[in-house]
Design a protein around this motif. Structure first.
Motif, PDB file in Angstrom:
ATOM      1  N   LEU A  42       0.871  -1.166   0.000  1.00  0.00           N
ATOM      2  CA  LEU A  42       0.000   0.000   0.000  1.00  0.00           C
ATOM      3  C   LEU A  42       0.916   1.226   0.000  1.00  0.00           C
ATOM      4  CD1 LEU A  42      -2.823   1.265   0.232  1.00  0.00           C
ATOM      5  CD2 LEU A  42      -2.607   1.092   2.721  1.00  0.00           C
ATOM      6  N   SER A  43       1.002   1.876  -1.134  1.00  0.00           N
ATOM      7  CA  SER A  43       1.932   2.989  -1.252  1.00  0.00           C
ATOM      8  C   SER A  43       1.333   4.246  -0.640  1.00  0.00           C
ATOM      9  CB  SER A  43       2.295   3.188  -2.715  1.00  0.00           C
ATOM     10  OG  SER A  43       1.628   4.183  -3.313  1.00  0.00           O
ATOM     11  N   VAL A  44       2.192   5.012   0.051  1.00  0.00           N
ATOM     12  CA  VAL A  44       1.761   6.250   0.689  1.00  0.00           C
ATOM     13  C   VAL A  44       2.659   7.382   0.223  1.00  0.00           C
ATOM     14  CG1 VAL A  44       0.796   5.130   2.727  1.00  0.00           C
ATOM     15  CG2 VAL A  44       3.206   5.766   2.716  1.00  0.00           C
ATOM     16  N   ASP A  45       2.105   8.583   0.174  1.00  0.00           N
ATOM     17  CA  ASP A  45       2.843   9.746  -0.314  1.00  0.00           C
ATOM     18  C   ASP A  45       3.332  10.578   0.868  1.00  0.00           C
ATOM     19  OD1 ASP A  45       3.953  11.555  -2.029  1.00  0.00           O
ATOM     20  OD2 ASP A  45       2.098  12.657  -2.386  1.00  0.00           O
ATOM     21  N   PHE A  46       4.104   9.929   1.752  1.00  0.00           N
ATOM     22  CA  PHE A  46       4.690  10.619   2.898  1.00  0.00           C
ATOM     23  C   PHE A  46       6.196  10.365   2.900  1.00  0.00           C
ATOM     24  CE2 PHE A  46       0.414   9.303   4.483  1.00  0.00           C
ATOM     25  CZ  PHE A  46      -0.145  10.572   4.577  1.00  0.00           C
ATOM     26  N   PRO A  47       6.981  11.309   3.382  1.00  0.00           N
ATOM     27  CA  PRO A  47       8.426  11.078   3.475  1.00  0.00           C
ATOM     28  C   PRO A  47       8.728   9.938   4.444  1.00  0.00           C
ATOM     29  CG  PRO A  47       7.895  13.412   3.723  1.00  0.00           C
ATOM     30  CD  PRO A  47       6.600  12.664   3.792  1.00  0.00           C
ATOM     31  N   GLU A  48       9.903   9.349   4.308  1.00  0.00           N
ATOM     32  CA  GLU A  48      10.329   8.319   5.243  1.00  0.00           C
ATOM     33  C   GLU A  48      10.682   8.967   6.586  1.00  0.00           C
ATOM     34  OE1 GLU A  48       9.955   5.337   4.725  1.00  0.00           O
ATOM     35  OE2 GLU A  48      10.204   4.871   2.599  1.00  0.00           O
ATOM     36  N   GLY A  49      10.667   8.168   7.637  1.00  0.00           N
ATOM     37  CA  GLY A  49      11.058   8.673   8.950  1.00  0.00           C
ATOM     38  C   GLY A  49       9.976   8.489   9.984  1.00  0.00           C
ATOM     39  N   ARG A  50      10.393   8.417  11.255  1.00  0.00           N
ATOM     40  CA  ARG A  50       9.464   8.181  12.363  1.00  0.00           C
ATOM     41  C   ARG A  50       8.432   9.292  12.503  1.00  0.00           C
ATOM     42  NH1 ARG A  50      10.603   4.292  15.919  1.00  0.00           N
ATOM     43  NH2 ARG A  50       9.421   5.387  17.527  1.00  0.00           N
ATOM     44  N   THR A  51       8.782  10.503  12.076  1.00  0.00           N
ATOM     45  CA  THR A  51       7.872  11.634  12.207  1.00  0.00           C
ATOM     46  C   THR A  51       6.550  11.393  11.488  1.00  0.00           C
ATOM     47  OG1 THR A  51       9.754  13.136  12.339  1.00  0.00           O
ATOM     48  CG2 THR A  51       7.622  14.123  11.829  1.00  0.00           C
ATOM     49  N   TYR A  52       6.572  10.551  10.443  1.00  0.00           N
ATOM     50  CA  TYR A  52       5.382  10.370   9.610  1.00  0.00           C
ATOM     51  C   TYR A  52       4.709   9.006   9.806  1.00  0.00           C
ATOM     52  CZ  TYR A  52       7.169  14.548   7.372  1.00  0.00           C
ATOM     53  OH  TYR A  52       7.614  15.820   7.142  1.00  0.00           O
ATOM     54  N   LEU A  53       5.080   8.283  10.855  1.00  0.00           N
ATOM     55  CA  LEU A  53       4.476   6.973  11.075  1.00  0.00           C
ATOM     56  C   LEU A  53       2.976   7.084  11.379  1.00  0.00           C
ATOM     57  CD1 LEU A  53       7.194   5.040  13.124  1.00  0.00           C
ATOM     58  CD2 LEU A  53       6.706   4.950  10.668  1.00  0.00           C
ATOM     59  N   THR A  54       2.594   8.097  12.158  1.00  0.00           N
ATOM     60  CA  THR A  54       1.168   8.288  12.440  1.00  0.00           C
ATOM     61  C   THR A  54       0.399   8.549  11.151  1.00  0.00           C
ATOM     62  OG1 THR A  54       1.614   9.150  14.655  1.00  0.00           O
ATOM     63  CG2 THR A  54      -0.521   9.704  13.689  1.00  0.00           C
ATOM     64  N   ASP A  55       0.957   9.376  10.286  1.00  0.00           N
ATOM     65  CA  ASP A  55       0.306   9.673   9.002  1.00  0.00           C
ATOM     66  C   ASP A  55       0.086   8.396   8.197  1.00  0.00           C
ATOM     67  OD1 ASP A  55       2.286  11.766   9.960  1.00  0.00           O
ATOM     68  OD2 ASP A  55       1.154  12.991   8.551  1.00  0.00           O
ATOM     69  N   ASP A  80       1.610   4.510  17.747  1.00  0.00           N
ATOM     70  CA  ASP A  80       0.919   3.594  18.657  1.00  0.00           C
ATOM     71  C   ASP A  80       0.197   4.343  19.764  1.00  0.00           C
ATOM     72  OD1 ASP A  80       3.303   4.420  19.795  1.00  0.00           O
ATOM     73  OD2 ASP A  80       3.991   2.419  20.367  1.00  0.00           O
ATOM     74  N   LEU A  81       0.872   5.361  20.308  1.00  0.00           N
ATOM     75  CA  LEU A  81       0.262   6.182  21.347  1.00  0.00           C
ATOM     76  C   LEU A  81      -0.960   6.920  20.833  1.00  0.00           C
ATOM     77  CD1 LEU A  81       0.126   7.755  24.011  1.00  0.00           C
ATOM     78  CD2 LEU A  81       1.983   9.211  23.160  1.00  0.00           C
ATOM     79  N   GLU A  82      -0.848   7.521  19.650  1.00  0.00           N
ATOM     80  CA  GLU A  82      -1.966   8.297  19.110  1.00  0.00           C
ATOM     81  C   GLU A  82      -3.132   7.399  18.704  1.00  0.00           C
ATOM     82  OE1 GLU A  82      -1.896  11.298  19.677  1.00  0.00           O
ATOM     83  OE2 GLU A  82       0.243  11.586  20.009  1.00  0.00           O
ATOM     84  N   THR A  83      -2.833   6.211  18.194  1.00  0.00           N
ATOM     85  CA  THR A  83      -3.908   5.250  17.892  1.00  0.00           C
ATOM     86  C   THR A  83      -4.621   4.845  19.171  1.00  0.00           C
ATOM     87  OG1 THR A  83      -2.726   4.376  15.954  1.00  0.00           O
ATOM     88  CG2 THR A  83      -4.443   2.984  16.921  1.00  0.00           C
ATOM     89  N   GLY A  84      -3.845   4.560  20.221  1.00  0.00           N
ATOM     90  CA  GLY A  84      -4.433   4.147  21.490  1.00  0.00           C
ATOM     91  C   GLY A  84      -5.281   5.232  22.121  1.00  0.00           C
ATOM     92  N   ARG A  85      -4.802   6.477  22.064  1.00  0.00           N
ATOM     93  CA  ARG A  85      -5.580   7.583  22.637  1.00  0.00           C
ATOM     94  C   ARG A  85      -6.870   7.815  21.854  1.00  0.00           C
ATOM     95  NH1 ARG A  85      -3.693  11.462  26.055  1.00  0.00           N
ATOM     96  NH2 ARG A  85      -4.719  13.093  24.832  1.00  0.00           N
ATOM     97  N   CYS A  86      -6.803   7.683  20.535  1.00  0.00           N
ATOM     98  CA  CYS A  86      -8.007   7.868  19.722  1.00  0.00           C
ATOM     99  C   CYS A  86      -9.045   6.794  20.046  1.00  0.00           C
ATOM    100  CB  CYS A  86      -7.639   7.844  18.237  1.00  0.00           C
ATOM    101  SG  CYS A  86      -8.990   8.362  17.145  1.00  0.00           S
ATOM    102  N   LEU A  87      -8.586   5.558  20.155  1.00  0.00           N
ATOM    103  CA  LEU A  87      -9.499   4.467  20.517  1.00  0.00           C
ATOM    104  C   LEU A  87     -10.100   4.698  21.894  1.00  0.00           C
ATOM    105  CD1 LEU A  87      -7.364   1.493  19.160  1.00  0.00           C
ATOM    106  CD2 LEU A  87      -9.630   2.146  18.319  1.00  0.00           C
ATOM    107  N   ALA A  88      -9.278   5.197  22.831  1.00  0.00           N
ATOM    108  CA  ALA A  88      -9.776   5.480  24.175  1.00  0.00           C
ATOM    109  C   ALA A  88     -10.822   6.582  24.156  1.00  0.00           C
ATOM    110  CB  ALA A  88      -8.616   5.866  25.094  1.00  0.00           C
ATOM    111  N   LYS A  89     -10.565   7.626  23.347  1.00  0.00           N
ATOM    112  CA  LYS A  89     -11.527   8.720  23.218  1.00  0.00           C
ATOM    113  C   LYS A  89     -12.877   8.214  22.704  1.00  0.00           C
ATOM    114  CE  LYS A  89      -9.089  12.614  24.037  1.00  0.00           C
ATOM    115  NZ  LYS A  89      -9.526  13.775  24.834  1.00  0.00           N
ATOM    116  N   MET A  90     -12.829   7.178  21.867  1.00  0.00           N
ATOM    117  CA  MET A  90     -14.053   6.622  21.292  1.00  0.00           C
ATOM    118  C   MET A  90     -14.654   5.517  22.151  1.00  0.00           C
ATOM    119  SD  MET A  90     -14.609   8.480  18.729  1.00  0.00           S
ATOM    120  CE  MET A  90     -15.984   7.546  18.058  1.00  0.00           C
ATOM    121  N   GLY A  91     -14.052   5.262  23.302  1.00  0.00           N
ATOM    122  CA  GLY A  91     -14.627   4.282  24.223  1.00  0.00           C
ATOM    123  C   GLY A  91     -14.326   2.839  23.893  1.00  0.00           C
ATOM    124  N   VAL A  92     -13.294   2.578  23.078  1.00  0.00           N
ATOM    125  CA  VAL A  92     -12.932   1.200  22.751  1.00  0.00           C
ATOM    126  C   VAL A  92     -12.138   0.606  23.927  1.00  0.00           C
ATOM    127  CG1 VAL A  92     -11.599  -0.294  21.207  1.00  0.00           C
ATOM    128  CG2 VAL A  92     -12.911   1.626  20.279  1.00  0.00           C
TER     129      VAL A  92
END
Length: 348
Positions: free
Chosen positions: A94-107, A203-215
């Motif tokens: 699945l190709s993505v149009d983001f630069p390489e690097g940890r900064t863009y893992l959430t994207d 991972d942190l941002e995914t977890g917080r989003c799921l928590a916000k949604m009550g998962v």
């Protein structure tokens, strides 16, 4: 002479590694070499019915890692996608149009989950996210997930207790969501300011989003309190030297350093060792008497920590306090996402 000595030393280390991995992980399988579901209670779903899509964050800059994952455990998924910066999609990229690097893992993760939600949601029951240095035992993952009998959303992994009222699942050892949880995650993405969609730690941002949604976070420890998603490298468990931060960060810290017989994953596995583990697991077995495995896992919701102020070591998210986590419902309603390319200082 020096080159020969290096080769002999490397051969000896590989032999020792084979013996160690065989002794530790050989018990994952029964005498048949596969998990025997015939002895399970009827309420437990057959592992053959469970369909898992594996999503692996990868990069062309780390070709040996990509090749090792592609040649080993990912082939046991029902389908897999490497999420990477590429010129075009293929059957497993699945190709993505983001630069390489940890900064863009959430994207990248946000893009991947949106794509899966829109195109593949009904084809699979569970959705696994892993890295290119994660080793997964998919058969064990399916076995554990077969114990989940509820219809509601679920989110499992290596449970870190920080940065949210009930923490999040570490990304390095992989985490998994079911179809209902993925639906709620996408709804969270669609609420302005509720979830962070760029930067930070994915991972942190995914977890917080799921928590916000009550998962709910679902426990994946076995009935003996041993972890299945292991946040440390395999050698740490072999040597018995678990790093101090693991004791501080893990929600389940009663038996740190002891892995479950039905271990699912390890983090920071180099390509050569990954191939070695995979070879042993798929070509060797330990002869033993069949044992019943009824109720080996009790996949229940993990309750919030009763009093965070009594925790000896606990970290909060940007501009949040321990007191703000006391009322979880009020916390979920706050649109306080940090929209900068920063993340808390972490070791996970």
């Amino acid at each position: 002479m020096a080159i020969r000595q290096v080769r002999v030393k490397k051969t000896i280390l590989l032999l020792l590694a084979s013996i160690v991995v065989f002794c530790i992980l050989g018990s994952i399988y029964g005498s048949s070499g596969q998990l025997d579901t015939r002895t399970e209670i009827q309420a437990i779903r057959s592992t053959n019915e469970i369909k898992i899509l594996c999503v692996v964050l990868a990069t062309l800059n780390e070709q040996p890692k990509l090749n090792a994952v592609n040649d080993t455990w990912v082939r046991h998924c029902d389908k897999h996608l490497f999420v990477m910066t590429e010129e075009k999609d293929s059957h497993d990229v699945l190709s993505v149009d983001f630069p390489e690097g940890r900064t863009y893992l959430t994207d990248k993760v946000v893009y991947a989950f949106k794509y899966i939600h829109d195109n593949l949601l009904q084809d699979f029951d569970w959705f696994l996210k892993a890295d290119d240095d994660t080793y997964m035992v998919i058969e064990n993952l399916k076995y554990i997930l077969s114990h989940y009998g509820e219809e509601g959303p679920a989110y499992l992994g290596g449970h870190i207790k920080m940065y949210a009222p009930n923490g999040y699942m570490a990304g390095g050892c992989g985490y998994v969501l079911n179809r209902q949880a993925l639906r709620m995650l996408i709804k969270g993405y669609q609420k302005p300011g509720l979830c962070r969609l760029t930067g930070g730690a994915e991972d942190l941002e995914t977890g917080r989003c799921l928590a916000k949604m009550g998962v709910p976070l679902i426990s994946s420890v076995d009935k003996y309190g041993k972890e299945t998603f292991n946040v440390s490298p395999l050698w740490d468990y072999v040597k018995g030297h678990i790093r101090p931060w693991v004791h501080q960060y893990l929600r389940n810290n009663k038996r740190v350093g002891q892995i479950s017989k039905f271990t699912i994953s390890f983090h920071k596995v180099d390509p050569e060792f990954m191939r070695l583990i995979h070879f042993i697991l798929n070509n060797m077995q330990v002869a033993k008497h069949e044992t019943k495995r009824n109720n080996y896992f009790n996949l229940v919701k993990v309750p919030p920590i009763e009093d965070l102020s009594k925790e000896k070591f606990f970290l909060t998210y940007f501009y949040e306090s321990v007191d703000s986590y006391k009322d979880i419902e009020a916390w979920r309603k706050k649109n306080n996402t940090v929209l900068v390319h920063q993340s808390p200082r972490r070791t996970v």
